[in-house]
Design a protein around this motif. Sequence first.
Motif, PDB file in Angstrom:
ATOM      1  N   ARG A   1      -1.955  12.319  -1.846  1.00 21.12           N
ATOM      2  CA  ARG A   1      -1.274  13.271  -0.974  1.00 21.12           C
ATOM      3  C   ARG A   1      -1.454  14.722  -1.416  1.00 21.12           C
ATOM      4  O   ARG A   1      -1.255  15.636  -0.625  1.00 21.12           O
TER       5      ARG A   1
ATOM      6  N   THR B   1       0.862  -1.176   0.000  1.00 15.70           N
ATOM      7  CA  THR B   1       0.000   0.000   0.000  1.00 15.70           C
ATOM      8  C   THR B   1       0.901   1.229   0.000  1.00 15.70           C
ATOM      9  O   THR B   1       2.069   1.145   0.386  1.00 15.70           O
ATOM     10  N   SER B   2       0.348   2.348  -0.430  1.00 14.42           N
ATOM     11  CA  SER B   2       1.182   3.545  -0.579  1.00 14.42           C
ATOM     12  C   SER B   2       0.295   4.786  -0.578  1.00 14.42           C
ATOM     13  O   SER B   2      -0.930   4.681  -0.626  1.00 14.42           O
ATOM     14  N   GLY B   3       0.945   5.936  -0.549  1.00 17.54           N
ATOM     15  CA  GLY B   3       0.227   7.197  -0.720  1.00 17.54           C
ATOM     16  C   GLY B   3       0.430   7.652  -2.160  1.00 17.54           C
ATOM     17  O   GLY B   3       1.559   7.640  -2.657  1.00 17.54           O
TER      18      GLY B   3
ATOM     19  N   ARG C   1       4.404  14.898   5.539  1.00 20.32           N
ATOM     20  CA  ARG C   1       3.105  15.100   6.195  1.00 20.32           C
ATOM     21  C   ARG C   1       3.185  16.244   7.205  1.00 20.32           C
ATOM     22  O   ARG C   1       4.271  16.579   7.716  1.00 20.32           O
TER      23      ARG C   1
ATOM     24  N   GLN D   1       7.668  11.808   4.689  1.00 17.89           N
ATOM     25  CA  GLN D   1       6.759  11.834   3.534  1.00 17.89           C
ATOM     26  C   GLN D   1       6.107  13.219   3.385  1.00 17.89           C
ATOM     27  O   GLN D   1       5.142  13.379   2.648  1.00 17.89           O
TER      28      GLN D   1
ATOM     29  N   LEU E   1      -3.702   4.492  -1.104  1.00 18.06           N
ATOM     30  CA  LEU E   1      -4.782   4.611  -0.112  1.00 18.06           C
ATOM     31  C   LEU E   1      -5.219   6.056   0.076  1.00 18.06           C
ATOM     32  O   LEU E   1      -6.218   6.325   0.747  1.00 18.06           O
ATOM     33  N   VAL E   2      -4.457   6.979  -0.488  1.00 13.51           N
ATOM     34  CA  VAL E   2      -4.695   8.400  -0.249  1.00 13.51           C
ATOM     35  C   VAL E   2      -4.045   9.162  -1.409  1.00 13.51           C
ATOM     36  O   VAL E   2      -3.091   8.656  -1.996  1.00 13.51           O
TER      37      VAL E   2
ATOM     38  N   PHE F   1       7.021   7.684   7.888  1.00 10.49           N
ATOM     39  CA  PHE F   1       5.660   7.893   7.384  1.00 10.49           C
ATOM     40  C   PHE F   1       5.251   9.363   7.484  1.00 10.49           C
ATOM     41  O   PHE F   1       4.503   9.851   6.638  1.00 10.49           O
TER      42      PHE F   1
ATOM     43  N   ILE G   1       4.187   6.974  -2.854  1.00 11.62           N
ATOM     44  CA  ILE G   1       5.202   7.023  -1.793  1.00 11.62           C
ATOM     45  C   ILE G   1       4.972   5.849  -0.849  1.00 11.62           C
ATOM     46  O   ILE G   1       3.843   5.615  -0.404  1.00 11.62           O
ATOM     47  N   GLU G   2       6.038   5.104  -0.579  1.00 11.33           N
ATOM     48  CA  GLU G   2       5.949   4.050   0.435  1.00 11.33           C
ATOM     49  C   GLU G   2       7.279   4.030   1.189  1.00 11.33           C
ATOM     50  O   GLU G   2       7.963   5.046   1.240  1.00 11.33           O
ATOM     51  N   MET G   3       7.680   2.884   1.743  1.00 10.87           N
ATOM     52  CA  MET G   3       8.843   2.913   2.626  1.00 10.87           C
ATOM     53  C   MET G   3       9.844   1.779   2.386  1.00 10.87           C
ATOM     54  O   MET G   3      10.621   1.459   3.277  1.00 10.87           O
TER      55      MET G   3
HETATM   56  N1  URA Z   1       1.997   3.833   3.094  1.00 11.21           N
HETATM   57  C1  URA Z   1       2.873   4.873   3.094  1.00 11.21           C
HETATM   58  O1  URA Z   1       4.086   4.679   3.288  1.00 11.21           O
HETATM   59  N2  URA Z   1       2.382   6.114   2.892  1.00 11.21           N
HETATM   60  C2  URA Z   1       1.062   6.366   2.725  1.00 11.21           C
HETATM   61  O2  URA Z   1       0.685   7.536   2.576  1.00 11.21           O
HETATM   62  C3  URA Z   1       0.173   5.281   2.724  1.00 11.21           C
HETATM   63  C4  URA Z   1       0.677   4.015   2.918  1.00 11.21           C
END
Ligand code: URA
Length: 293
Positions: free
Chosen positions: A260, A126-128, A204, A202, A257-258, A198, A232-234
């Motif tokens: 940004r 999952t990611s943004g 936020r 990222q 999932l979002v 996160f 974006i993920e990790m």
């Molecule tokens: N995983 C992430 O690393 N970032 C997100 O915004 C959503 C899922």
Amino acid sequence: MNPKLTIPLPNEHLEKLESDFLYHLGINSKTTNFEKEFGDVKFVCMGGTKNRMFELAKYLQKVLGLRGELVDLCEKAHRYAVFKVGPVLCASHGIGMPSMSILLHEMIKLVSYAKCKDPIFLRIGTSGGVGIPVGTVVVTKDAYNGYIRNEHELAILGERVCRPAKFHEEVYTSLLSCAEPDDDFKTILGNTMAADDFYEGQGRLDGVICEHNEQQKMEFLKKLHNHGVRNIEMEATMFSSLTHHIGIKAGEICVTLVDRLQGDQVTQSNIPKEVLEQRPLTMCGRFIKKHLD
Ligand code: URA
């Protein structure tokens, strides 16, 4: 490098080991016959949680017409969960690059010692999203680090070591071709930024501390977008750089999932999380079926 291995590992020290204990998997080469247990593995699929990997294993049983109780092969080590479905290993890697890196080192040794032939590694996550609708599936081309560089940076013996962070063209092209016209979601090719965090990492604004403002955040996200970054993920830079370095084919498929550009909290979608999380699993199932057929 041991030339007898099907995946030669660029570490001559391993040859001097009498046996190798894959500590975080709880598997010892002294007591496990790797070739017998894992020699048929063709795909290693990895995702964050044990639950998601169990769901993937169940789904792959259906896709491949296989049955049997799904057992966590690494339960005793109390770290990662690993399920085997025919020629596929489904492993949880936790959150972030340090956690995934440990799993990846040990999984690569496992398939190498088992003399697997050309196994393909996939990350399902999952990611943004960055400027794309929530629920889009992104297949990664190049991975970027938090400095917007297409490389993975690691401190080794006090030195900064940088390695290219590229996924395998054959794999991402093939993954993209698994999208079907009737899908109720879009699948796109894009670059992925892997952050070490996160919240602040990222960009936020909703972490416990934040020393940038909304305008600076948006400028950063737009800069990412200009580099072709769509999510974006990790994990992506570590995953792509290590597999690229060894010559293992690898790819990554993540649902967003979002978006940004619209906000930071993961609450934008009215599509249930289980429905969103199924999308990369569906793509993974199609990819594996296609390659086995
Ligand atoms: N995983 C992430 O690393 N970032 C997100 O915004 C959503 C899922």
